[in-house]
Design an enzyme around this catalytic site. Structure first.
Site, PDB file in Angstrom:
ATOM      1  N   CYS A   2       1.197  -0.595   0.038  1.00  0.00           N
ATOM      2  CA  CYS A   2      -0.496  -0.252   0.188  1.00  0.00           C
ATOM      3  C   CYS A   2       0.665   1.344   0.157  1.00  0.00           C
ATOM      4  O   CYS A   2       2.039   0.856   0.065  1.00  0.00           O
ATOM      5  CB  CYS A   2      -1.004  -0.223   1.191  1.00  0.00           C
ATOM      6  SG  CYS A   2      -1.475  -1.366   1.417  1.00  0.00           S
ATOM      7  N   ARG A  27       1.255   1.720  -5.677  1.00  0.00           N
ATOM      8  CA  ARG A  27       1.885   0.178  -4.916  1.00  0.00           C
ATOM      9  C   ARG A  27       0.495  -0.154  -5.025  1.00  0.00           C
ATOM     10  O   ARG A  27       0.558  -1.038  -3.665  1.00  0.00           O
ATOM     11  CB  ARG A  27       2.206   1.831  -3.464  1.00  0.00           C
ATOM     12  CG  ARG A  27       3.335   2.812  -3.932  1.00  0.00           C
ATOM     13  CD  ARG A  27       3.986   3.056  -3.036  1.00  0.00           C
ATOM     14  NE  ARG A  27       4.127   1.930  -1.766  1.00  0.00           N
ATOM     15  CZ  ARG A  27       5.198   1.094  -1.537  1.00  0.00           C
ATOM     16  NH1 ARG A  27       6.231   1.596  -2.111  1.00  0.00           N
ATOM     17  NH2 ARG A  27       5.173   0.758  -0.092  1.00  0.00           N
ATOM     18  N   TRP A  78      -3.855  -1.965  -1.902  1.00  0.00           N
ATOM     19  CA  TRP A  78      -3.385  -3.202  -2.364  1.00  0.00           C
ATOM     20  C   TRP A  78      -3.766  -3.792  -1.124  1.00  0.00           C
ATOM     21  O   TRP A  78      -3.256  -5.134  -0.519  1.00  0.00           O
ATOM     22  CB  TRP A  78      -2.288  -3.357  -2.967  1.00  0.00           C
ATOM     23  CG  TRP A  78      -2.399  -4.429  -4.016  1.00  0.00           C
ATOM     24  CD1 TRP A  78      -2.247  -4.036  -5.355  1.00  0.00           C
ATOM     25  CD2 TRP A  78      -2.724  -5.812  -3.791  1.00  0.00           C
ATOM     26  NE1 TRP A  78      -2.156  -5.313  -5.482  1.00  0.00           N
ATOM     27  CE2 TRP A  78      -1.665  -5.583  -5.362  1.00  0.00           C
ATOM     28  CE3 TRP A  78      -1.408  -6.465  -2.833  1.00  0.00           C
ATOM     29  CZ2 TRP A  78      -1.827  -8.045  -5.284  1.00  0.00           C
ATOM     30  CZ3 TRP A  78      -1.676  -7.677  -3.328  1.00  0.00           C
ATOM     31  CH2 TRP A  78      -1.645  -8.885  -4.068  1.00  0.00           C
ATOM     32  N   ASN A 104       1.005  -0.670   5.966  1.00  0.00           N
ATOM     33  CA  ASN A 104       1.491  -0.986   5.074  1.00  0.00           C
ATOM     34  C   ASN A 104       1.656  -2.412   5.634  1.00  0.00           C
ATOM     35  O   ASN A 104       2.870  -2.696   6.348  1.00  0.00           O
ATOM     36  CB  ASN A 104       2.148  -0.695   3.889  1.00  0.00           C
ATOM     37  CG  ASN A 104       2.999  -0.870   3.338  1.00  0.00           C
ATOM     38  OD1 ASN A 104       2.111  -2.271   2.643  1.00  0.00           O
ATOM     39  ND2 ASN A 104       4.459  -1.097   2.672  1.00  0.00           N
ATOM     40  N   GLY A 105       2.022  -3.933   4.992  1.00  0.00           N
ATOM     41  CA  GLY A 105       2.417  -4.782   4.974  1.00  0.00           C
ATOM     42  C   GLY A 105       0.857  -5.806   5.609  1.00  0.00           C
ATOM     43  O   GLY A 105      -0.067  -6.290   5.596  1.00  0.00           O
ATOM     44  N   GLU A 490      10.008 -12.777 -20.585  1.00  0.00           N
ATOM     45  CA  GLU A 490      10.079 -11.063 -20.122  1.00  0.00           C
ATOM     46  C   GLU A 490       9.125 -10.747 -20.969  1.00  0.00           C
ATOM     47  O   GLU A 490       8.070 -10.554 -21.152  1.00  0.00           O
ATOM     48  CB  GLU A 490      11.027 -10.812 -19.990  1.00  0.00           C
ATOM     49  CG  GLU A 490      10.819  -8.871 -19.995  1.00  0.00           C
ATOM     50  CD  GLU A 490      10.087  -7.872 -18.546  1.00  0.00           C
ATOM     51  OE1 GLU A 490      10.538  -7.565 -18.378  1.00  0.00           O
ATOM     52  OE2 GLU A 490       9.799  -9.193 -17.611  1.00  0.00           O
ATOM     53  N   LYS A 494       5.826  -9.674 -19.985  1.00  0.00           N
ATOM     54  CA  LYS A 494       4.957  -8.014 -19.688  1.00  0.00           C
ATOM     55  C   LYS A 494       3.561  -8.513 -21.260  1.00  0.00           C
ATOM     56  O   LYS A 494       2.766  -7.639 -20.421  1.00  0.00           O
ATOM     57  CB  LYS A 494       6.087  -6.876 -21.111  1.00  0.00           C
ATOM     58  CG  LYS A 494       7.429  -6.921 -20.652  1.00  0.00           C
ATOM     59  CD  LYS A 494       7.079  -5.734 -19.326  1.00  0.00           C
ATOM     60  CE  LYS A 494       6.466  -6.752 -18.592  1.00  0.00           C
ATOM     61  NZ  LYS A 494       8.382  -5.963 -17.271  1.00  0.00           N
ATOM     62  N   GLU A 497       1.094  -8.856 -17.844  1.00  0.00           N
ATOM     63  CA  GLU A 497       0.435  -8.037 -16.592  1.00  0.00           C
ATOM     64  C   GLU A 497      -0.514  -7.182 -16.882  1.00  0.00           C
ATOM     65  O   GLU A 497      -1.044  -6.227 -16.571  1.00  0.00           O
ATOM     66  CB  GLU A 497       1.674  -7.557 -16.691  1.00  0.00           C
ATOM     67  CG  GLU A 497       3.074  -7.905 -15.326  1.00  0.00           C
ATOM     68  CD  GLU A 497       4.143  -6.964 -15.417  1.00  0.00           C
ATOM     69  OE1 GLU A 497       4.009  -6.656 -14.449  1.00  0.00           O
ATOM     70  OE2 GLU A 497       5.225  -7.136 -16.182  1.00  0.00           O
ATOM     71  N   HIS A 513       9.420 -30.268 -26.670  1.00  0.00           N
ATOM     72  CA  HIS A 513       9.171 -31.397 -25.534  1.00  0.00           C
ATOM     73  C   HIS A 513       7.423 -31.302 -25.095  1.00  0.00           C
ATOM     74  O   HIS A 513       7.184 -31.593 -24.439  1.00  0.00           O
ATOM     75  CB  HIS A 513       9.539 -31.520 -24.923  1.00  0.00           C
ATOM     76  CG  HIS A 513      11.871 -30.964 -25.480  1.00  0.00           C
ATOM     77  ND1 HIS A 513      11.382 -32.576 -25.938  1.00  0.00           N
ATOM     78  CD2 HIS A 513      12.497 -30.844 -25.500  1.00  0.00           C
ATOM     79  CE1 HIS A 513      12.889 -32.760 -26.327  1.00  0.00           C
ATOM     80  NE2 HIS A 513      13.908 -31.549 -26.440  1.00  0.00           N
ATOM     81  N   LYS A 612       3.439  -2.321  -7.846  1.00  0.00           N
ATOM     82  CA  LYS A 612       4.845  -2.131  -8.987  1.00  0.00           C
ATOM     83  C   LYS A 612       5.751  -1.990  -7.638  1.00  0.00           C
ATOM     84  O   LYS A 612       6.901  -2.855  -7.941  1.00  0.00           O
ATOM     85  CB  LYS A 612       4.831  -0.376  -8.414  1.00  0.00           C
ATOM     86  CG  LYS A 612       6.245   0.500  -8.835  1.00  0.00           C
ATOM     87  CD  LYS A 612       6.707   0.326 -10.070  1.00  0.00           C
ATOM     88  CE  LYS A 612       8.472  -0.120 -10.634  1.00  0.00           C
ATOM     89  NZ  LYS A 612       8.124  -0.683 -12.680  1.00  0.00           N
TER      90      LYS A 612
HETATM   91  C1  AGP Z   1       7.275  -6.322 -13.765  1.00  0.00           C
HETATM   92  O1  AGP Z   1       6.458  -5.636 -14.685  1.00  0.00           O
HETATM   93  C2  AGP Z   1       6.427  -6.796 -12.489  1.00  0.00           C
HETATM   94  N1  AGP Z   1       5.977  -5.477 -11.439  1.00  0.00           N
HETATM   95  C3  AGP Z   1       6.781  -7.342 -11.547  1.00  0.00           C
HETATM   96  O2  AGP Z   1       6.942  -8.392 -11.961  1.00  0.00           O
HETATM   97  C4  AGP Z   1       8.537  -6.688 -10.726  1.00  0.00           C
HETATM   98  O3  AGP Z   1       9.401  -7.375 -11.788  1.00  0.00           O
HETATM   99  C5  AGP Z   1       8.456  -7.187  -9.733  1.00  0.00           C
HETATM  100  O4  AGP Z   1       7.748  -7.996  -7.952  1.00  0.00           O
HETATM  101  C6  AGP Z   1      10.424  -7.066  -9.086  1.00  0.00           C
HETATM  102  O5  AGP Z   1       9.610  -6.396  -8.390  1.00  0.00           O
HETATM  103  P1  AGP Z   1      11.001  -4.708  -8.381  1.00  0.00           P
HETATM  104  O6  AGP Z   1      11.995  -5.210  -9.302  1.00  0.00           O
HETATM  105  O7  AGP Z   1      10.968  -3.570  -8.054  1.00  0.00           O
HETATM  106  O8  AGP Z   1      11.705  -6.372  -6.618  1.00  0.00           O
END
Ligand code: AGP
Length: 617
Positions: A2, A27, A78, A104-105, A490, A494, A497, A513, A612
């Site tokens: 959060c 966040r 969040w 937050n937590g 990756e 993307k 996400e 395979h 994020k």
């Molecule tokens: C990637 O687009 C995501 N936001 C997520 O997978 C991110 O890479 C992951 O949470 C790691 O974040 P960080 O690099 O801030 O540790």
């Protein structure tokens, strides 16, 4: 994960806190809320969804007398415990209505505490874990403690990682904030006659550049006059003041429609900054200002750790460090590392890769590595973050603020950092003469990269056409070989996400395979097929896909017309040294995901269910 913001000072606090929440909305954006302490009372406003939904509720809030003291705190959520509802939104208020908390937590033992409080007659207004905190604090205050001591006592009862800010009507000149564990940072901004609290630097950068970071197991009293902090053992805690150069404008979208698109287009500049001052283009020598490597000090074994995009960057790093420095490398997910009883050999280093520097899983893994006697390094973008502060040495990504939840420029700059590290490690190894000279020449290759990235960004108007053709597809496959197979992973991430299209990335050789069963005339298959040491192998994979009528979108080296004739669509990238290809091949995959998501009407910068920085396990 959060976002928390707090303000104590003479300026109207609501606009400052709302402005800060807007900058921290990446966040979490399930709900938001504010608490204002005025005239000995706490007023609260909360709303489900984006911050914009809260604004109509703010009109009724009285933000303290002009020129008087304004004490305000806010939260963007969040959801982890308790659905996305108004009653689960923060701030949470105690029975008396005179104490409020934002958090937050995760309170891992909240069920036990809830049961204990319920026997005391506490009726819970929400389903959250957070609410136990305000009721515990209220209980200690009722027993005669002041807010600071009540927060100390409460923190000692909570299991898990927490970051909290508390306000009390009967102590109207302060906010109390506290942190325990890795649940995201608590930074305090220092001003003239005012002070700010935030989960993350961008939240308060507009108001101050002087920031201190609360360490774990610390509680701070924040007033307009300043900050006083104590550790849970009661000892006074002192902090270094960090001065931040980032300008808040860098955290604006500028002429771009989305942060993701802006950050994709910032990669040439970000990579220039990441290289700057670290490679002597004459000699090829590499110097890493915050991770000095004396000759002979290179570790015998390295473990690279990350989550999500950072984990895929680590997989590329394995190719770079093993290939250039000839040091064995293991790669591990942050969320898995400490639960597999890792074997840490003497003279090892564990390197955590993390854009935010606050990812709980990666921090916990770094912690575990330290406990097992390893050197702990980090590659991090958010300067001042925990990962940087807890590591023996770090390499900054220098990507600038990355606001879009979907990480882009942090992927490419973290690869450049690992490339620099690999060269520096090779140069620091007296036992491998040949590779040292090779490393110097590879380091010099970096000078060409920003220009190549610029060309890859401008090369292809094809994305909108591909988005028009494929935005309604529900499945994609991504294939790559060698150093480009992590890029395929990756690329798939993307797309998942931001567009919510199901996508899988694979080392191309693995396709036969199993995944090849998925291929038919409906399946778009993105193939990274640039000219490198495994080009021929990759071309035969392309032909296997075509043999099953799959639709091939190839990432190809400019001028490779032979390959273009074999596939359905081509996205060109400039020719580059093989070890630098992942930086270039990632860019078309970022843009493809972006344009497909835009075409599907998705919220590109704040995709559903994501945040994020993931500060909980
Ligand atoms: C990637 O687009 C995501 N936001 C997520 O997978 C991110 O890479 C992951 O949470 C790691 O974040 P960080 O690099 O801030 O540790």
């Amino acid at each position: 994960m959060c976002g928390i913001i707090g303000y104590v000072g003479s300026r109207p606090g609501v606009p400052i806190v709302v402005g800060g929440l807007r900058r921290l909305e990446y966040r979490g954006y399930d709900s938001s809320g504010l608490a204002v302490l005025t005239g000995g009372c706490i007023q609260v406003a909360r709303a489900v969804g984006k911050l914009a939904n809260l604004e109509p509720h703010l009109d009724g809030l009285e933000d303290g007398p002009d020129g008087g003291l304004h004490v305000v705190m806010g939260h963007t959520r969040w959801a982890t415990h308790g659905g996305v509802t108004e009653r689960n939104a923060h701030p949470h208020v105690g029975r008396s209505g005179r104490i409020a908390v934002v958090h937050n937590g995760i309170v891992e033992n909240f069920l036990t505490l809830r049961a204990d409080l319920a026997t005391d007659g506490v009726a819970f207004a929400s389903d959250t874990d957070t609410e136990v905190i305000v009721h515990l604090i209220e209980r200690y205050v009722d027993d005669g403690m002041d807010l600071e001591r009540a927060t100390h006592a409460t923190l000692a009862r909570l299991h898990g990682s927490q970051a909290i800010v508390v306000m009390r009507a009967d102590e109207p000149d302060r906010l109390v904030c506290a942190r325990i564990g890795n649940a995201g940072g608590v930074c305090i901004g220092l001003g003239q006659g005012e002070a700010f609290v935030a989960s993350d630097v961008p939240g308060i950068l507009e108001y101050t550049r002087e920031i201190i970071f609360l360490e774990s197991a610390e509680v701070a009293v924040v007033t307009a006059a300043g900050v006083r902090a104590r550790r849970l053992d009661g000892a006074e805690a002192h902090h270094r003041v960090h001065r931040f150069a980032w300008d808040p404008v860098a955290a604006e979208k500028g002429e771009y429609r989305h942060f993701m698109l802006k950050e994709i287009h910032e990669q040439a500049r970000a990579i220039t900054d990441t290289i700057r001052g670290r490679v002597d283009l004459e000699t090829g020598d590499v110097s890493l200002e915050d991770l000095p490597l004396e000759p002979g000090s290179a570790p015998d074994r390295i473990t690279l750790i990350g989550c999500g995009t950072s984990a895929y960057s680590a997989l590329v790093g394995k190719f770079l460090i093993e290939g250039i420095a000839r040091i064995p490398v293991e790669v591990d997910y942050g969320s898995e590392y400490r639960y597999r009883q890792p074997l840490v050999a003497p003279n090892s280093a564990v390197l955590g890769i993390t854009q935010s520097g606050e990812t709980a899983d990666t921090l916990a893994a770094m912690d575990e590595a330290r406990k097992r006697g390893s050197r702990v390094w980090s590659i991090v973008n958010a300067i001042g973050s925990q990962a940087q502060r807890v590591s023996d040495g770090h390499i900054a990504m220098r990507a600038g603020p990355e606001i879009g939840v979907c990480s882009t420029k942090a992927f490419t700059t973290s690869i450049v950092d690992q490339y620099l590290l690999a060269c520096a490690l090779a140069i620091a190894r007296p036992d491998i003469q040949g590779s040292r000279d090779a490393a110097r020449s590879l380091a010099r290759d970096l000078a060409r990269l920003p220009n190549l990235v610029g060309r890859a960004l401008d090369a292809n108007p094809i994305y909108e056409e591909l988005a028009r053709r494929f935005h309604h597809r529900e499945h994609f496959l991504y294939l790559g070989r060698g150093i480009n197979y992590p890029v395929a992973l990756e690329g798939a991430l993307k797309l998942k996400e931001v567009s919510y299209i199901h996508a899988e990335g694979y080392p191309a050789g693995e396709m036969k395979h199993g995944p090849i069963a998925l291929i038919d005339e409906e399946m778009p298959v993105v193939c990274i097929c640039v000219r490198d040491g495994v080009y021929e192998k990759m071309v035969s994979q392309v032909e296997q896909v075509k043999a099953r009528n799959g639709i091939v979108i190839a990432i190809a080296t400019e001028g490779d017309t032979a390959l273009a004739a074999k596939v359905d669509h081509v996205i060109w990238v400039p020719e580059a040294p093989a070890m630098l290809n992942p930086v270039l091949t990632a860019i078309p995959l970022q843009l493809l995901a972006y344009h497909l998501a835009v075409r599907r009407g998705c919220d590109v910068d704040q995709p559903r269910n994501l945040a994020k920085s993931v500060t909980v396990e």
